[in-house]
Structures are given as structure tokens and as C-alpha cells.
Design an enzyme around this catalytic site. Sequence first.
Site, PDB file in Angstrom:
ATOM      1  N   ARG A  33      -7.362  -5.081  -6.044  1.00 47.66           N
ATOM      2  CA  ARG A  33      -8.204  -5.060  -4.859  1.00 47.66           C
ATOM      3  C   ARG A  33     -10.023  -4.719  -5.914  1.00 47.66           C
ATOM      4  O   ARG A  33     -10.776  -4.910  -4.915  1.00 47.66           O
ATOM      5  CB  ARG A  33      -8.202  -3.346  -4.818  1.00 47.66           C
ATOM      6  CG  ARG A  33      -6.715  -3.634  -3.346  1.00 47.66           C
ATOM      7  CD  ARG A  33      -6.481  -1.928  -3.338  1.00 47.66           C
ATOM      8  NE  ARG A  33      -5.005  -2.678  -2.488  1.00 47.66           N
ATOM      9  CZ  ARG A  33      -4.489  -1.579  -1.480  1.00 47.66           C
ATOM     10  NH1 ARG A  33      -4.938  -0.191  -1.827  1.00 47.66           N
ATOM     11  NH2 ARG A  33      -3.692  -1.548  -0.969  1.00 47.66           N
ATOM     12  N   GLU A 177       8.826   9.061   3.139  1.00 48.03           N
ATOM     13  CA  GLU A 177       8.192   7.581   3.158  1.00 48.03           C
ATOM     14  C   GLU A 177       8.819   6.950   3.186  1.00 48.03           C
ATOM     15  O   GLU A 177       9.310   5.442   2.537  1.00 48.03           O
ATOM     16  CB  GLU A 177       6.826   7.228   2.108  1.00 48.03           C
ATOM     17  CG  GLU A 177       5.956   5.928   2.952  1.00 48.03           C
ATOM     18  CD  GLU A 177       5.124   5.862   2.131  1.00 48.03           C
ATOM     19  OE1 GLU A 177       4.198   4.573   2.495  1.00 48.03           O
ATOM     20  OE2 GLU A 177       4.682   6.337   1.396  1.00 48.03           O
ATOM     21  N   LYS A 219       6.584  10.720   6.733  1.00 49.70           N
ATOM     22  CA  LYS A 219       5.186   9.420   6.290  1.00 49.70           C
ATOM     23  C   LYS A 219       5.823   8.029   6.920  1.00 49.70           C
ATOM     24  O   LYS A 219       6.034   7.384   5.943  1.00 49.70           O
ATOM     25  CB  LYS A 219       4.578   9.425   5.423  1.00 49.70           C
ATOM     26  CG  LYS A 219       3.402   8.595   4.830  1.00 49.70           C
ATOM     27  CD  LYS A 219       3.014   8.344   3.841  1.00 49.70           C
ATOM     28  CE  LYS A 219       2.048   7.520   3.616  1.00 49.70           C
ATOM     29  NZ  LYS A 219       1.061   7.453   2.424  1.00 49.70           N
ATOM     30  N   GLY A 262      -0.180   1.288   6.549  1.00 51.23           N
ATOM     31  CA  GLY A 262       0.393  -0.333   6.708  1.00 51.23           C
ATOM     32  C   GLY A 262      -0.261  -1.480   7.207  1.00 51.23           C
ATOM     33  O   GLY A 262       0.210  -2.517   6.775  1.00 51.23           O
ATOM     34  N   ARG A 294      -5.375   2.324   2.197  1.00 50.73           N
ATOM     35  CA  ARG A 294      -6.493   1.234   2.914  1.00 50.73           C
ATOM     36  C   ARG A 294      -7.890   1.571   4.044  1.00 50.73           C
ATOM     37  O   ARG A 294      -8.475   1.050   4.269  1.00 50.73           O
ATOM     38  CB  ARG A 294      -6.334  -0.183   2.767  1.00 50.73           C
ATOM     39  CG  ARG A 294      -6.686  -0.210   1.537  1.00 50.73           C
ATOM     40  CD  ARG A 294      -5.342  -2.123   1.723  1.00 50.73           C
ATOM     41  NE  ARG A 294      -4.241  -1.646   1.666  1.00 50.73           N
ATOM     42  CZ  ARG A 294      -3.128  -3.159   2.545  1.00 50.73           C
ATOM     43  NH1 ARG A 294      -3.555  -4.232   2.027  1.00 50.73           N
ATOM     44  NH2 ARG A 294      -1.940  -2.195   2.405  1.00 50.73           N
TER      45      ARG A 294
END
Length: 340
Positions: A33, A177, A219, A262, A294
Site C-alpha cells: 500500500r 474472523e 468478526k 472486506g 481500509r
Amino acid sequence: MNAREIIDTAKTLVAGDKGLLAMDESNSTCNKRFAKLGIPQTEEARRAYRELIVTTPGLGECISGVILYDETIRQQKKDGTPFVKAIAEAGIIPGIKVDTGATDMAGHPREKITEGLDGLRDRLKEYLEMGARFAKWRAVIAVSEGIPSRGCVEANAQALARYAALCQEAGLVPVVEPEVLTDGEHSLERTFEVNEGVLRSVFNQLYAQRVVLEDMILKPNMVLPGLTSPKEEAVDEVADAAVKCLLRAVPAAVPGIAFLSGGQPGELASARLNAMNVRFKSRLPWALAFSFARAIQKPALEIWRGEESHVLAAQQALYRRASCNRAARRGEYNAAMERT
């Protein structure tokens, strides 16, 4: 922590109108990133970015807990203050990602199994001593022709349950998760079917491993069609599908559900969470919260770009996105908030 403290921590993580901020990207993911934005891919750049996040003024108004990465939990602010201390002083609970990533699953082409159980008991003890109060483990389930297989789902569900049991033994709240990935052309109906099956398998294994459901956070992903599905679904349809799926598979003893984003655009993730709380909040046995990465961080990272002079503007963008999700928990989010 004793049993009462673990339950209290789990409840605090999803209490009121706050949620979790995931800042547990691996070094390689963070570097990718950074590279896209021309930011140096160094430990110091990662440290500076994490400091930007944990020192954002007012962050504790919107965020109940932050999920850290192994490198990050060991880092400090420029003035020498450990990040864990700075986080706690902001009224936020420190957490830690403890899985070591997903790898190809033997005998199951195109499917993954998450690893990290070896030595986990000792690592959890170390993280607790460092100040972590909860942990996270992510399983990834792909959807395509012929998959997910029963073997893949059950193996990942068992790993999640064994991790959760070890967390509770150590005195940490486990964030469980199981992520059903959105890559592909599958429909909303197909995603719903897979999600329900995955959640049922996960809770069967949690029961088998004697995990205390009151001491954990789920999660999951939202129930969405595949990214390349030809059919777009309205916000309310996604909200309806997500809640219907959860009601079928998640026991009422679980204190809260903190959705992952996601890869959804931040505004859309907020709108969908908002719709769930508007339509169903008063009728649900568990809180509907967020655990976004994000969907909260992206605007701040794009503003910062490694420049010290951009820190304040980046922090303001981070706080704005966190505030939008706080509003979504109350069912009060609208797109105009993105511009204030």
C-alpha cells in the site's frame, strides 16, 4: 484477566456506538500500500504511520479497540512512549493479530488454511504481558465452482475454535474472523448459503472446544455478491441478507458482531452497517458493530503519503471516517457526513 474481566472486555469492545479499528496489516501488505503512494517501505515509515493513527485526537470517542500487528505492538512513539500505553491512555483497548497467515491447503486446490497454532500459547502469554487484552484470528474461505469444500470449512473452523480456546485460557478475548471472500461472480444467494454453512461449522467447533460464547466477538463479512457478479444489490437488501444469515447461525450468547469491511468502499460499508442498525437493532440479541481497516484508514493514508506536514489533515480524515461508522452504529449515518 479473570473470567469476569474477560466478559467485561468483550462487552466493552462492542458497547454503545463504538467499534474496532483493524491496523494489523502484515509488513508485506502495508509495504504494498505504501509503494502505490510512493511512501518508503521501511520500518520507520510504518512506525510513523502507526503513530499517526494512535495519536489521532478524539479517536477514543469512536473506537473501542485497535487490532495491532506483531511489529506494531512492539513499537513506540517518537518520544519513546510505547504504542500500547498511548492506546490505553486514549481510552482504547489494545488487541493483537495472532495467526500467521493463510497458506495453500494440502489436497484442496484453490483453498486456504490459516496457520499459527504452533507455539500460540506462549505467544498469547507474551502479548498479554505486553498489554493486549484481545486477539484476532482470520480464516479465509473462497467461493467458486466446487468450493468451498467441507474439508476446508471444517479445518478452518476447528483452527478458529482452538485459537479461541487458547485465548480464553490466556485471559484474552478472542475475535473470531471467518471471512468468506468476495472474489468471483457468485450471487448474493450463493454468498448467503456459504456464509450460513461456515458460521454453523464455526459455532459447532466453538462448542466442541468449550469456548465461552459470552467471552468472544464474531468478526464476519457482510453478505455480499461477488465483486464481478452482474447483479448489484441495494443497501437494504444486503442488510436484510446479513442479519437473516446471522439470526440463523449465531447464538444469542455472543455479545457482539463486528463486521469486517472486506475491501468495500468506506462510504458503502458505513451505509450497509447503518441500514442493519436502522432496520433491526431493537430486535437483535447482539450488538452490530464494525471492525474496519481500509474502510477507515484509506483516506488518511492517501493524504499522509509519508509527509510529516500532512499528519494533521490525515488524522482529521481518519477521525471523520471513524465518526461516520460511529453514526452507522446508531443508525444515523448519511453521506453528507463524509464532507463535514
